[in-house]
Structure formats: structure tokens, C-alpha cells
Design a protein around this motif. Sequence first.
Motif, short mmCIF file in Angstrom:
data_model
loop_
_atom_site.label_atom_id
_atom_site.label_comp_id
_atom_site.label_asym_id
_atom_site.label_seq_id
_atom_site.Cartn_x
_atom_site.Cartn_y
_atom_site.Cartn_z
N ALA A 1 0.81 -1.22 0.00
CA ALA A 1 0.00 0.00 0.00
C ALA A 1 0.84 1.27 0.00
N VAL A 2 1.95 1.27 0.74
CA VAL A 2 2.78 2.49 0.83
C VAL A 2 3.30 2.90 -0.54
N GLN A 3 3.66 1.92 -1.37
CA GLN A 3 4.18 2.21 -2.71
C GLN A 3 3.08 2.37 -3.74
N ASP B 1 -0.53 7.49 -2.67
CA ASP B 1 -0.05 8.68 -1.97
C ASP B 1 -0.79 8.89 -0.66
N SER B 2 -2.12 8.69 -0.70
CA SER B 2 -2.92 8.95 0.49
C SER B 2 -2.52 8.04 1.65
N PHE B 3 -2.26 6.77 1.35
CA PHE B 3 -1.86 5.84 2.40
C PHE B 3 -0.48 6.22 2.93
N ALA B 4 0.46 6.50 2.02
CA ALA B 4 1.82 6.87 2.44
C ALA B 4 1.81 8.13 3.29
N GLN B 5 1.04 9.12 2.89
CA GLN B 5 0.98 10.38 3.63
C GLN B 5 0.34 10.19 5.00
N SER B 6 -0.61 9.27 5.10
CA SER B 6 -1.29 9.06 6.38
C SER B 6 -0.34 8.54 7.46
N ILE B 7 0.75 7.88 7.06
CA ILE B 7 1.69 7.36 8.05
C ILE B 7 2.98 8.17 8.11
N GLY B 8 3.04 9.28 7.36
CA GLY B 8 4.16 10.20 7.53
C GLY B 8 5.10 10.41 6.36
N ARG C 1 4.96 11.46 0.17
CA ARG C 1 4.01 10.88 -0.78
C ARG C 1 4.44 9.44 -0.99
N SER C 2 3.87 8.77 -1.92
CA SER C 2 4.23 7.37 -2.14
C SER C 2 5.66 7.27 -2.67
N PRO C 3 6.55 6.58 -1.96
CA PRO C 3 7.93 6.47 -2.44
C PRO C 3 8.04 5.44 -3.57
N VAL C 4 9.11 5.57 -4.34
CA VAL C 4 9.41 4.58 -5.37
C VAL C 4 9.73 3.25 -4.69
N PHE D 1 10.48 7.31 10.23
CA PHE D 1 9.47 7.45 11.28
C PHE D 1 8.10 7.28 10.63
N ILE D 2 7.27 6.42 11.20
CA ILE D 2 5.90 6.31 10.69
C ILE D 2 4.93 6.45 11.86
N GLU D 3 3.74 6.86 11.52
CA GLU D 3 2.66 6.94 12.49
C GLU D 3 1.90 5.61 12.43
#
Length: 352
Positions: free
Chosen positions: A44-46, A49-56, A59-62, A179-181
Motif C-alpha cells: 500500500a505504501v508504494q 499517496d494517500s496511504f503513504a501520507q497518512s503514516i508520515g 508521498r508514495s515512495p518509489v 518514522f511512521i505513524e
Amino acid sequence: MTKTNSGNFFEDFHVDMEIFHATPRTVTTGDVALYTALYGGRFAVQSADSFAQSIGYERSPVDDLLVFHIVFGKTVPDISLNAIANLGYAGMRFLQPVYPGDTLHAVSRVIGVKETSKGDSGIVYVSSRGFNQDDEPVLEYVRWVLVRKRAAASPAPEAVVPTLPAALTPEQLGDAVPFIEATEWNADLSGSPHFFEDYKVGEHIDHVDGFTIEEAEHQLATRLYQNTAKVHFNQHTEGQGRFGRRLVYGGHVISMVRSITFNGLGNAFHFAAVNGGRHVNPAFAGDTIYAWSEITDAQELAGREGTGALRVRSVGVKNRSCADFPLFAEGTSYDASVVLDLDYWVLMPRRG
């Protein structure tokens, strides 16, 4: 004087040789889309964008392995254009996220050389680093590769075999651990209910799914990374070689296995480091890849309360189920079906 590049042969390498690789590469959303089309990654993180941003994340990393392939591809014309096989990896660390729009380049240093007993080739050990447009390191690793000699009678350099780390510790992951939330982690959206605490050392996971390697796809993937190794592209020469056909780039198999592991390790959001890896047997178009994994360590991370590190051994297998976790045939000899043995760290959110 010829203007074309025939690549370095074993005799051309020497310890402490430094190589600044050509052709920086700007990573685009097109690269990301094509990578997804090739491997079908669902982390999901990759993916969002919305999921990646929600945990810090910004945006979605490569995808971490796409970063690896691009950096690796930069090194091929200078290091492994005349390779017989890429043999293994050690000490690989992903140092910071890469985002679409970042530009990557690579630098390598030769840290060891050793002629083979047949005298027609040699093993070259190389430490490579990838940097972004601000010259910040994003990736570092060691690999060793079997390279043809220009002439079997050529004198070989004095053998130097470097001491390589058997494994990286969680502390050596250092600032590369984001760091992630973790409290914002949405297991419904990530597709897996299993968190760090749910995995036990010694646990085996059959990832069930199988992916068949298509001729067009492995060729397309290798071109995507600008990997010019002859063993992957030139059927005219490889048809006369030991296998009679082109080898599939080993990194293609690594990405296939990573994608397959989603079924069982779906919350492993960051491929943080590789302790060691071996391409045990060759893979060819038409082979179907399966995978199984063993959890070999689980560590909490100081200063990263929401994240744990799982050390995983993933085994890629061709043309057979992994229900019985195939690895060795007799003693320490690998089963003929095993194509990849990869020891790595992934990061996983902790429950609550």
C-alpha cells in the motif's frame, strides 16, 4: 582507435579502482507504473499517496527494489557487460526514500579480484553507491560477479578477497528507518491483518502464488533498468553459450519473489536491507517462480516505537510448489529447483 565500448574484462579490474558510471536517470511516474505492470506489487505504501501520507511519508515512495535496479543498471556497462553470472550481494542498505522526479547516479569501487581455477574468468567484488540529485546517498551494496577474461593466457592480478559482513544488525539500519505513524496504519487498506507481533522466529510461510516468466517481460524489465549485460539480451551469442539461451536477470527474479511475498507479508512496507543473497540456479523464460519465507529474527527498533524489523529468508523456486519448503537436496547442496536464496530485513508496523 575504436570508439565503441566492449566493456571491461577481468584483466581490466584492480583493487581500489573507482568508476563513475554514466547516464544519470530521472525516475518518473511512468517508471513506477511500468514496474507495477511487470510485477503487480500491491504494497500500500508504494501504491497510494494517500496511504503513504497518512503514516508520515511525503508521498508514495518509489519501490525500494526499483531504486536498486536503476542503480544496478548504471553499473552494468562498466562492471558486468562481460559477466558470466552475477553471484551475490552483501551489506545492502536503502538509505532514504526516493520519489518520482529524483535523479539517480552511481559510483563504484573495486574491493576484490580473484581468478577462477580454470583461468578463463575471474570474480570481481565491487562496492556500489547510488546518489540522488543532491548527492545524498540513497543506496549502498556490495556484489560479486563472474567476469570473462579477454584472453585465458593473460596474467591475473594478485587475488584479494574482501571480508564481507555476514549480516547487518538492526542498529546498522540507522537513520534509514523512517518514522511512521503506526497508529494511522489501516489494515483494511493495506490488505493484511498481520503486524510485527504476529510473526515468530522460525515461522515458515508458503506464499502460494506462482508467476511465470514471460520472454517479453524479462526483456522489457532489463531494458527499463538500462541493464546492458549481454547474457540477458543477445540470443545470437547466448545461443552458442553454455545454456543455449538468454539468462533472466537475477534482479527480475528478486522483484518477482518480493511481489509474491505480499501474500503473507503484506504489511512489510519497507525493504530495508539485504544481508546476503545468491542466485543459486539460472532462470529462463517459461519458468514459473514460487516462493517461501522463514522468519529468522524479529527486533524492536530503538527510537522507532511504531516499527519493528523482521529478518526474512526468502527462497525463490522454479516450477514446483513450495508447500514442502524446498531448499537443500542433500546436505548443503541446493535443490535444483531453487533459483534465489535471499536474506534481508523488512520493516513492519507494530500493533497499536
